[in-house]
Design a protein around this motif. Sequence first.
Motif, PDB file in Angstrom:
ATOM      1  N   GLN A 169       2.232  -2.355 -18.912  1.00 56.88           N
ATOM      2  CA  GLN A 169       1.112  -2.747 -18.913  1.00 56.88           C
ATOM      3  C   GLN A 169       1.554  -3.485 -16.941  1.00 56.88           C
ATOM      4  N   ARG A 170       2.244  -4.166 -17.144  1.00 57.33           N
ATOM      5  CA  ARG A 170       2.443  -4.204 -14.937  1.00 57.33           C
ATOM      6  C   ARG A 170       2.448  -3.616 -14.072  1.00 57.33           C
ATOM      7  N   THR A 171       2.847  -2.183 -14.614  1.00 64.01           N
ATOM      8  CA  THR A 171       2.515  -0.983 -14.015  1.00 64.01           C
ATOM      9  C   THR A 171       0.871  -0.939 -13.439  1.00 64.01           C
ATOM     10  N   THR A 172       0.555  -0.942 -15.119  1.00 60.77           N
ATOM     11  CA  THR A 172      -1.018  -0.717 -14.582  1.00 60.77           C
ATOM     12  C   THR A 172      -2.223  -1.932 -13.649  1.00 60.77           C
ATOM     13  N   ARG A 173      -1.300  -3.269 -14.038  1.00 58.69           N
ATOM     14  CA  ARG A 173      -1.223  -4.233 -13.220  1.00 58.69           C
ATOM     15  C   ARG A 173      -1.363  -4.172 -11.879  1.00 58.69           C
ATOM     16  N   LEU A 174      -0.258  -3.568 -11.335  1.00 61.11           N
ATOM     17  CA  LEU A 174       0.568  -3.266  -9.860  1.00 61.11           C
ATOM     18  C   LEU A 174      -1.274  -2.490  -9.492  1.00 61.11           C
ATOM     19  N   ASP A 175      -1.123  -1.281 -10.343  1.00 58.63           N
ATOM     20  CA  ASP A 175      -2.388  -0.447  -9.395  1.00 58.63           C
ATOM     21  C   ASP A 175      -3.871  -1.211  -9.072  1.00 58.63           C
ATOM     22  N   ARG A 176      -4.439  -2.163  -9.913  1.00 54.75           N
ATOM     23  CA  ARG A 176      -5.279  -2.838  -9.808  1.00 54.75           C
ATOM     24  C   ARG A 176      -5.400  -3.755  -8.453  1.00 54.75           C
ATOM     25  N   PHE A 177      -4.260  -3.793  -8.656  1.00 49.46           N
ATOM     26  CA  PHE A 177      -4.355  -4.615  -7.699  1.00 49.46           C
ATOM     27  C   PHE A 177      -3.551  -4.435  -6.322  1.00 49.46           C
ATOM     28  N   ALA A 178      -3.724  -3.343  -6.178  1.00 48.85           N
ATOM     29  CA  ALA A 178      -3.165  -2.517  -4.670  1.00 48.85           C
ATOM     30  C   ALA A 178      -3.909  -2.376  -3.843  1.00 48.85           C
ATOM     31  N   TRP A 179      -5.003  -3.008  -3.594  1.00 46.37           N
ATOM     32  CA  TRP A 179      -5.824  -3.230  -2.640  1.00 46.37           C
ATOM     33  C   TRP A 179      -5.565  -4.470  -1.790  1.00 46.37           C
ATOM     34  N   LEU A 180      -4.557  -5.166  -2.018  1.00 46.63           N
ATOM     35  CA  LEU A 180      -4.238  -6.580  -1.430  1.00 46.63           C
ATOM     36  C   LEU A 180      -3.641  -5.980  -0.015  1.00 46.63           C
ATOM     37  N   PRO A 181      -3.895  -7.055   1.015  1.00 45.96           N
ATOM     38  CA  PRO A 181      -3.033  -5.917   2.588  1.00 45.96           C
ATOM     39  C   PRO A 181      -1.490  -6.950   2.680  1.00 45.96           C
ATOM     40  N   SER A 182      -1.482  -6.190   3.195  1.00 45.56           N
ATOM     41  CA  SER A 182       0.223  -6.218   3.124  1.00 45.56           C
ATOM     42  C   SER A 182       0.469  -6.943   4.536  1.00 45.56           C
ATOM     43  N   VAL A 183       1.250  -8.384   4.942  1.00 43.60           N
ATOM     44  CA  VAL A 183       1.277  -8.756   6.247  1.00 43.60           C
ATOM     45  C   VAL A 183       2.726  -9.056   5.706  1.00 43.60           C
ATOM     46  N   ALA A 184       3.424  -9.067   7.291  1.00 40.12           N
ATOM     47  CA  ALA A 184       4.955  -8.526   7.425  1.00 40.12           C
ATOM     48  C   ALA A 184       4.694  -9.247   9.137  1.00 40.12           C
ATOM     49  N   ALA A 185       5.810 -10.023   9.243  1.00 44.27           N
ATOM     50  CA  ALA A 185       5.948 -10.838  10.573  1.00 44.27           C
ATOM     51  C   ALA A 185       7.371  -9.727  10.982  1.00 44.27           C
ATOM     52  N   ALA A 186       7.332  -9.813  12.284  1.00 43.74           N
ATOM     53  CA  ALA A 186       8.342  -9.213  13.194  1.00 43.74           C
ATOM     54  C   ALA A 186       8.299 -10.243  14.055  1.00 43.74           C
ATOM     55  N   ALA A 187       9.973  -9.847  14.892  1.00 41.87           N
ATOM     56  CA  ALA A 187       9.863 -10.359  16.492  1.00 41.87           C
ATOM     57  C   ALA A 187      11.635  -8.733  17.027  1.00 41.87           C
ATOM     58  N   ARG A 188      11.091  -8.736  18.207  1.00 36.60           N
ATOM     59  CA  ARG A 188      11.539  -7.573  18.879  1.00 36.60           C
ATOM     60  C   ARG A 188      12.240  -8.345  19.614  1.00 36.60           C
ATOM     61  N   GLY A 189      13.692  -7.994  19.954  1.00 33.30           N
ATOM     62  CA  GLY A 189      13.439  -7.750  21.548  1.00 33.30           C
ATOM     63  C   GLY A 189      14.510  -6.847  22.233  1.00 33.30           C
ATOM     64  N   GLN A 190      14.305  -7.140  23.565  1.00 29.14           N
ATOM     65  CA  GLN A 190      14.103  -5.727  24.088  1.00 29.14           C
ATOM     66  C   GLN A 190      15.351  -5.289  25.252  1.00 29.14           C
ATOM     67  N   TYR A 191      16.301  -4.996  25.934  1.00 27.01           N
ATOM     68  CA  TYR A 191      17.111  -5.089  27.592  1.00 27.01           C
ATOM     69  C   TYR A 191      16.174  -3.311  27.909  1.00 27.01           C
ATOM     70  N   ASN A 192      16.494  -4.031  28.965  1.00 30.32           N
ATOM     71  CA  ASN A 192      15.838  -2.356  30.230  1.00 30.32           C
ATOM     72  C   ASN A 192      17.081  -3.562  30.840  1.00 30.32           C
ATOM     73  N   SER A 193      18.108  -2.029  31.550  1.00 28.40           N
ATOM     74  CA  SER A 193      18.795  -1.933  33.024  1.00 28.40           C
ATOM     75  C   SER A 193      17.403  -2.134  34.171  1.00 28.40           C
ATOM     76  N   ASN A 194      16.904  -1.654  34.130  1.00 28.71           N
ATOM     77  CA  ASN A 194      15.500  -1.405  35.481  1.00 28.71           C
ATOM     78  C   ASN A 194      14.584  -3.062  35.199  1.00 28.71           C
ATOM     79  N   GLY A 195      14.894  -3.418  36.523  1.00 31.74           N
ATOM     80  CA  GLY A 195      14.280  -5.095  36.273  1.00 31.74           C
ATOM     81  C   GLY A 195      13.030  -4.305  36.097  1.00 31.74           C
TER      82      GLY A 195
END
Length: 460
Positions: free
Chosen positions: A293-319
């Motif tokens: 039953q819970r699996t079919t409930r997941l299928d019915r709400f699969a239209w919900l968006p996926s939201v994720a926050a990301a933080a990315r740090g970079q280093y480049n020896s070339n200024g």
Amino acid sequence: MNTIWKAGPLVAAMVGVSLGAAAQQQAQGQPAQQRVAQVMAPPPAPAQPRRKVSVKEAMRLAATQGPDVAAARAQAAGVRPGVEKAWTTWQPDLSASGTFDHTSAPSSIPAGSLGPGSPEVVIVAANSHFGSLQLSQPLLTPQGLFLPGIANAAAEAAAHGADDTRERILLAVASAYFNLQAQDGLLTAARDAEQVALRREQDAKAQIAAGTAVELALLRAQTETAAARVQIANIQGNVQSFLPLLEALTGEPIEPLPISAQPVIPDLPTDETEPWENSYAVKSAASAVVAAQRTTRLDRFAWLPSVAAAARGQYNSNGGFAGTNTSYDLLVNINIPLYDRGERYAQLHEDQARLAQAQALLASARARSKATWDAARGNLSSAQVALQQATTQAELAGKTQQQVDASYRAGVATTLDLSDADQRKFLAQSSASLARSEVEVRKAELAVAAGALYRIALQE
């Protein structure tokens, strides 16, 4: 008759001399090293003595160290990591990467090209170093909302399935235990019959010597002795077949205590309306339905968006033009599934079919458990009635045998009457022993139908 008895020792001596000579010839034909090895070979290790335990202790041993129960637990434990895997959808993802780049075509802007006093701007150096550190945290995802519940229900179904296997193994332990106790009662009755038959032989020999009886009475007594010994051999063979089974189920060489008239498996309470609902087979099927039953409930709400926050740090020896080697970015990613070639709907229909199958299996498990409960209760009632009947017949047969024996000694009963009374007593005692064990086995079956046999094994 006397000639045969006197010739017996002489024949035995001749057979012993012949066997000794044959063994000596066989030993002389063997190499010297082989004979020395046979003499110096260590004696076989004595068999481990079997420990006498109660039926509850035997079931506890099977539940804690039995190989079959351990295999069922290991199979159920393989499903439990799925719960941890489901919760990983909410956990952050942290990754780091680094790169070293050597190029044959470096590029740069010479100093002063961008204005008076401007420094040299290195776009791509001959040897460059790059590094990246990224952290991603899911904020909203349909899988994170529903997968933990699905995994928990699946793990619960697997655990109840292992418990159902454990209940059936404990029932097999109880059945083997009580069968061994029944065989012990049969062996006691057969040995009593043997002693009675031997006493009949002595009486017949004394009467023949006194001239008051014929050899027919002795032959009948000897026949009864032989029949009793055949019964003893058969019962001992049955015991030897049940003992390895009990050892395999419990993982330890044990044997049952002597049979007792006191009940071993307690009676279940009668205040529950539907006790078969407590069986682990029904609980496992019900948990499987919840997971579907819970699996079919997941299928019915699969239209919900996926939201994720990301933080990315970079280093480049070339200024470069920024004039710095480090930088960072803060991101919010939103993924809205609009149409995925119909896979979501196909998955929904597949999971709905699995849900219908799980519901059908639950209805089947309930029907089987109810039928098992009703059959076990009916078998227990009939076994209790049979035990009362067998106990009464055993008491009657014992008293009858005593009366016939007294009548035979008084000369008013024949040897045929005496043999018939002895046989009836043996059969009655055997039936009582089997009926007593049958009652305990039926109680164990009823406890399994209610999912209570393991709880009974833990009771002191």
